[in-house]
Every structure is written in structure tokens, then in C-alpha cells.
Design a protein around this motif. Structure first.
Motif: not given
Ligand code: SFD
Ligand code: AMP
Length: 623
Positions: A17, A44-45, A53, A60, A218, A355, A387
Motif C-alpha cells: 500500500g 502500491d496499486k 483516500a 483538515a 475512494p 472533495t 475513521h
Molecule cells: O473530512 C493497494 N479522511 C480524513 N482524515 C483526516 O485526517 N482529515 C479529514 O478531513 C478526513 N476526511 C476525509 C478523509 C478521507 C476522504 C476520502 C475524504 C475526507 C473525502 C480519512 C483519511 O484519509 C484516512 O483515514 C486515511 O487516509 C487512511 O489511511 P490508510 O493508509 O489506511 O489508507 P489510504 O490512505 O486510503 O491508502 C491505501 C493505499 O493502499 C493502496 N492499495 N496497493 C496495492 N495492492 C492493492 N490491492 C491495493 N489496494 C489499495 C492504495 O493505492 C493506497 O495507496 S473527513 O471526511 O473526515
């Protein structure tokens, strides 16, 4: 297509990831690896700069405990998380992240992330735990630090990881395929850290044909973390704890800035404020109905009751909130005008940073947030351990905080040796968000390096097993090639199912039987049992998935990953005989919270026999 070259990578630590947790892991692991002469590899994919995400950015940072200020303690944060999850929380894990997260935020700032400051130079808080940022490039900034730490030669992008490589009961790496080249990747590793995010599109989304792909979380986070850990035989936890976020309707703009920074109200179409009018309902969900802030799922629930009574739509009163804030300057016309402009800019930037589609929808519908309210609605369910959900793998806590029942050697190691998890991949430690996921990635990486140094596992690889995996992974391409000419429309063919149709079938089952949007988030024992029957047929048909190219091959495997997340979820909801989070899902046949169920629901899967073992684990308080 084909032939497919097998590329073998030997490494010490494999990070799977490239999101927030993985980038945190990369930075920390590189530091310790240098010390011990170890190799760290990340796969990473997608492309690190905009994967996961945080692709679109965020407005924030949702977890900043601010321990230096002396205003908050680690225990305060643990209390907040435990209450929000109606008691179901691993306090040791939450505390471990809370005590380290501030340093991660300070690193973000050092790397160039602009955090809002007030006139005295202090961070601007959105709420007690949240900081405002100019975060359009948040992921680019965090990824750059990870790349610098690891070295570009140790990063594999656009390689989709399908499943773990096992050596008996140890995780020995991972296998996957390039989505652009004819290359099959075999990563052999002494320890593997899973951080592939949560799961989206397991349930039918509100946006179907007309806006398919638009979701709050996402769509490319497709349950790979859950599948990887389930298949490896890891104990899973909180698989019933989905997250339903209330979002601006149709473009899924988050509400946090509106409720906390702008101090907005949400009202029903008749102007009633469900948070005021429905306080009696909170008595039914004690003790959590009376905590502050009211748990996210209960806030949802009060709004849902209005909708079910025909009082919808529900509106975010943006116009009222902006007016109220500007009114403080009404005696000075110049200052008032300036404030109004500032508030308008902040309103748009919130979405442009995080967004963009919500800003586009406002523009497309001639919405001026300072003049008119916007509709909000409960979104479809997501699986996100970082979350306000909690699903993920059951991991070891830190030695100094975890009770013996929660500690087995290395922080954040799952119950499978050599398999570590962070971010959405690890369960029962909600409210880590972007910053806490990064901090948890660092914790897990340090634990994984310690494991490699202390245990130095000597692993065996079975060449036949790898060949079999390769054959199975590419099988959908063969199926398509063999049969696509047999019908006029390649979508319709008795010999195979394409991944999109397969996903629609999965989503229909989940939506109608497991309490999705169209079922008003309600389900029951009988519905779940029927849903599981239908899921069994779907599982059989997964053998017939067909892919026209490598991109579609990824779609096939994404949907198999989603299917396992779906099964774990239904089984967990069925097992927990109560309703604990009414605003996430409602067991109509068990409509009350039952104190006897203040327990974790955990499970393991046995691949050889295709059976699940489901059981409870006690909640042990450390504060
Ligand atoms: O407002 C493979 N999040 C928010 N966090 C905050 O701190 N503040 C905010 O304001 C937040 N808000 C929010 C949030 C997310 C989104 C989409 C929106 C708004 C619109 C949440 C955070 O983003 C979230 O908690 C973290 O990013 C989680 O981190 P992590 O590492 O668990 O997940 P990731 O960042 O999505 O990364 C996943 C990775 O995996 C890869 N992947 N790679 C290889 N093979 C596979 N099969 C794979 N499947 C996935 C992905 O490419 C990526 O690199 S609010 O709404 O609260
Ligand atoms: P959201 O945009 O809904 O993801 O929320 C961002 C952050 O603000 C999360 O930490 C939420 O738990 C918190 N939050 C959102 N709305 C409220 C509210 N009405 N009361 C308290 N906290 C909230």
C-alpha cells in the motif's frame, strides 16, 4: 495476452500500500533499516503521489491531541473514541496512536504542509481534535517524504497485490501483477506490513449509473487489506462496525468543517433541529446517548428518524451559519464585507481542498452557500478502521500499555507471524484519520523491524505454490479470451461474468439484505441468512470472472476482495444479537442495545475448509 514474466523481489520488510499509513511506515522503517542494514520495499496499486483516500487532498487533520498544550491528555482521547464507538474500543491501541500522533503532524508541517495559524501563530482548530490545513497537496507532501526515505528504486507503483505468500503459519510476502505491463510480481519478505486501506463499493452506492464511482471514500480502496489478512488466517475484529458518514448529498462533501468550524446546524425540511427535538431518543442508548460529543452513529440516527417520518430532505444550514459568523461584524460595514468574503472563500476551499466534485456540484446547481442551504444525507456503508468505523485485523498492542491478552510480542502484528497492519487495515482503534494512520504506520514499521532483527525468520518458498497462484490470478484473462467471440455483445455471455456485473450483484445483495441505503440501513437474522445464501452463489460464480485486459483483471480481483469483506460483515452482524450502533445499522429483530454485548466480535477464516470461526473477546479497560 501474455506471456507474463515472473519478477522476484527479495526484501526484509515489504510495505503493501502507498497511502497515509504506508507512507508513515516507509519513513520510520527506513530510519531503523539503515541502522540494521535491512532492505525495505513498498508496493502500491497506484502512484504514491495521489494514491488512496487523500488523493484529492484534505482540508483538515482530524487527529491532533496537542499534548504539549496541557489541555488534553491521552486518556481524554481514548474516552472520546470509546464513547463514539459505543464502548467497543481497544484502549491500548488508541492510546498508543494518541501519544505519537502530534509528532507526525509536526513532521507534516516540516515537510511543507500549510497548517492554518491564527494571529498569535497558533494552529487554527476546527474542533477540539482537528486542525485546519490548506491540504490540496497533502498526499504529495507526505508521499515525497516517503519516497526520499525509501529511495525510488525500492518503490513499485501500479502493481496490484492480490494475496499473501505464506510459509506455513507465517506471512512470507505477497504476490500481485502490474496493471500496465505483462509482469507477475513475487515479493519475498521476512515481514509484511499491510496498509491497503478500507473498502468502498461493497454496498450499492447512492450514485449508481449516473454518477457511478462517486463515493465519499475512494472507490479504489476495495477491501484488499481485509482480504489479505483474512486469507492469511489472521484474526479479524469489528467486522460488523461499518461507517455511515452523513455527507453533502450526491457529491459527498464532508460535514466536519460545517458542524465544527462554521458551527452550522442541520435541520429538516420543516426547519426542525433533530439534535434538539429528538433528545428523548438518546435515553434509549445509554450510557452512550448522554456523552459529549454525541456519538457519530447516534447523530446519524436522529436525522434518519426525521427522514423515516417524512420530514426530509435534511439541510446543512450553510447560509444561517455564515450569516451568524458575519453578524459579529455588523456594526462595521467594511469589516462585515471582509468577513463575508473570507467565509465564502473558506466554504469553497473546504471542498476544493478535499472533495472537488462537491464544489463542482455547487457551481452546477448555482448554489451560493451564503445564500441557500445544501442537502445532506447518510451515505452508503464503508469499511474503514481509521475513521468512525472500526473493522480490521486484531493486532498486538504495545508492551507498556497492553494487558497480556492484547500483547503478543510486537506492536501492530496481527495473529499471523510476520504480518503487521496499520491504518484502515487494523481494527478496534478508530478515529486515527490521516494523521493517526501515518503515526500508526510508523509504530507498525518499527515493530516489524524489531521482529525481523530479533527473529530473523528463515523462510521457505514452494515454487509450485507460486506457479499455481500465477495461474489462478491470470485466469480471468484466459476465460475471456476463450469465450468472448461466442456472443455479439461481450458483456453478455453464458460462460463468464465481467467484474462490473459481478460488483452490481454483490452490491444488490448487501443493499437489500445487509441494511444498505435502500433498506434504510435495517436488517435482521432472516434477511442476513438469505443474503449469505445468495453470497454463496456469487462466490461460486467468482470462478467465472472474465477480464479483457489487465485493467479489468484488477477489477476482477478488487471485487473478490470486496466479496470477502462482505461475507465477514454479514456474519459478524448476524452473530452480534443486538443493535449497538443504530445510525450505522439497525437489527430490526434485536432493536436494543444489550450491555451483555459490550464485547468484541472477532473471527478467523480457514481457507482450506472455507469455514469461519466467530467468537467474542473481552474489552479490557486500561484507563
Ligand atoms: O473530512 C493497494 N479522511 C480524513 N482524515 C483526516 O485526517 N482529515 C479529514 O478531513 C478526513 N476526511 C476525509 C478523509 C478521507 C476522504 C476520502 C475524504 C475526507 C473525502 C480519512 C483519511 O484519509 C484516512 O483515514 C486515511 O487516509 C487512511 O489511511 P490508510 O493508509 O489506511 O489508507 P489510504 O490512505 O486510503 O491508502 C491505501 C493505499 O493502499 C493502496 N492499495 N496497493 C496495492 N495492492 C492493492 N490491492 C491495493 N489496494 C489499495 C492504495 O493505492 C493506497 O495507496 S473527513 O471526511 O473526515
Ligand atoms: P466528518 O467531516 O464528518 O468526517 O468529520 C470530521 C471530524 O469532525 C471527525 O472527527 C468527526 O467525528 C467530527 N465531527 C463531525 N461532525 C461533528 C459533530 N456534529 N459533533 C462533533 N464532532 C463532529
Amino acid at each position: 495476452m501474455g506471456p507474463f514474466e515472473t519478477v522476484e523481489i527479495n526484501t526484509d520488510l515489504l510495505i503493501v500500500g502507498g497511502g497515509m499509513a504506508a507512507c508513515g511506515a516507509a519513513v520510520e522503517a527506513s530510519y531503523w533499516a539503515k541502522k540494521y542494514g535491512l532492505k525495505v520495499t513498498l508496493v502500491d496499486k497506484a502512484a504514491l503521489d495521489r494514491s488512496g483516500a487523500v488523493a484529492m487532498g484534505l482540508s483538515a487533520i482530524n487527529q491532533y491531541v496537542d499534548l504539549n498544550s496541557g489541555k488534553n491528555t491521552v486518556q481524554d482521547y481514548v474516552n472520546y473514541v470509546r464513547n463514539d464507538l459505543m464502548g467497543i474500543t481497544r484502549e491500548d491501541l488508541v492510546a498508543n496512536i494518541a501519544r505519537h500522533v502530534d509528532s507526525t503532524v509536526h513532521l507534516f508541517e516540516k515537510w511543507g504542509l500549510p497548517i492554518w495559524k491564527d494571529e498569535e501563530g497558533n494552529y487554527v482548530h476546527e474542533g477540539r481534535w482537528q486542525l485546519m490545513i490548506n491540504g490540496e497537496s497533502y498526499k504529495v507532501v507526505v508521499a515525497e517524504a516517503a519516497k526520499n526515505a525509501l529511495g525510488i528504486e525500492n518503490i513499485y507503483e501500479r502493481v496490484f497485490i492480490v494475496e499473501p505468500l505464506m510459509d506455513g503459519d507465517r506471512c512470507a510476502g505477497a504476490v500481485g501483477f502490474s496493471v500496465r505491463e505483462n509482469k507477475f510480481y513475487v515479493f519475498k519478505a521476512k515481514a509484511t506490513l499491510v496498509a491497503m486501506g478500507g473498502a468502498v463499493h461493497v454496498f450499492r452506492p447512492r450514485s449508481t449509473g449516473e454518477g457511478l464511482g462517486r463515493a465519499w471514500y475512494p472507490p479504489w480502496n476495495s477491501g484488499s487489506s481485509a482480504y489479505f489478512t483474512i486469507i492469511a488466517g489472521a484474526e479479524m475484529t469489528c467486522q460488523e462496525v461499518r461507517f455511515i458518514p452523513v455527507r453533502f448529498k450526491d457529491a459527498y462533501g464532508p460535514v466536519g468543517a460545517w458542524f465544527l468550524l462554521f458551527k452550522s446546524r442541520a435541520t429538516n425540511a420543516l426547519g426542525g433541529d433533530y439534535m434538539v427535538e429528538r433528545t428523548d431518543e438518546l435515553e434509549k442508548w445509554l450510557p452512550y446517548g448522554k456523552v459529549k460529543p454525541i456519538p457519530a452513529n447516534l447523530r446519524n440516527w436522529l436525522g434518519m428518524l426525521d427522514v423515516m417520518e417524512g420530514k426530509g430532505p435534511i439541510y446543512m444550514r450553510t447560509e444561517e451559519a455564515i450569516q451568524k459568523l458575519a453578524d459579529q461584524y455588523k456594526d462595521d460595514p467594511k469589516a462585515y464585507k471582509k468577513k463575508m468574503k473570507e467565509l465564502e472563500e473558506e466554504a469553497w476551499e473546504d471542498f476544493l481542498d478535499m472533495t472537488i466534485s462537491q464544489a463542482i456540484l455547487w457551481a452546477a446547481t448555482n448554489t451560493f452557500p451564503e445564500q441557500a442551504p445544501s442537502e445532506i444525507a447518510a451515505a452508503e456503508p464503508y469499511f474503514i478502521g481509521s475513521h468512525s468505523g472500526a473493522s480490521g485485523a486484531w493486532v498486538s498492542g504495545p508492551k507498556d500499555l497492553a494487558p497480556p491478552e492484547y500483547f503478543w510480542g510486537y506492536p501492530n502484528m496481527s495473529t499471523v507471524k510476520g504480518l503487521f497492519c496499520a491504518g484502515d487495515a487494523s481494527g478496534a482503534s478508530s478515529h486515527k484519520f490521516s494523521s493517526g494512520s501515518h503515526a500508526e504506520g510508523r509504530i507498525a514499521a518499527k515493530g516489524a523491524i524489531e521482529y525481523i532483527v530479533k527473529e530473523n525468520p528463515q523462510l521457505n518458498y514452494d515454487a509450485n505454490q507460486i506457479e499455481e497462484l500465477k495461474k489462478r490470478i491470470y485466469k480471468p484473462l484466459e476465460i475471456y479470451e476463450a469465450h468472448y467471440k461466442e456472443t455479439t455483445d461481450p458483456d453478455i455471455n453464458p460462460n463468464y461474468i465481467r467484474p462490473k456485473m459481478f460488483m452490481f450483484r454483490l452490491q444488490k445483495i448487501m443493499d437489500e439484505y445487509a441494511g444498505g441505503v435502500s433498506s434504510q440501513f435495517k436488517t435482521s437474522k432472516t434477511l442476513l441468512e438469505k443474503g449469505l445464501q445468495l453470497l454463496k452463489f456469487l462466490k461460486e460464480d467468482s470462478e467465472k470472472l472474465a477480464a479483457a485486459d489487465l485493467h479489468e483483471l484488477m477489477r476482477c480481483w478488487e471485487n473478490i476482495h470486496r466479496m470477502y469483506q462482505a461475507e465477514a460483515h454479514m456474519r459478524a452482524i448476524l452473530f452480534r444479537e443486538e443493535t449497538r450502533w443504530p445510525g450505522y445499522y439497525f437489527r430490526a429483530d434485536k432493536p436494543n442495545l444489550d450491555p451483555n454485548w459490550e464485547k468484541f466480535v472477532n473471527m478467523t477464516y480457514d481457507r482450506k475448509t472455507d469455514t469461519w470461526n466467530i467468537f467474542t473477546r473481552d474489552i479490557i479497560h486500561i484507563f
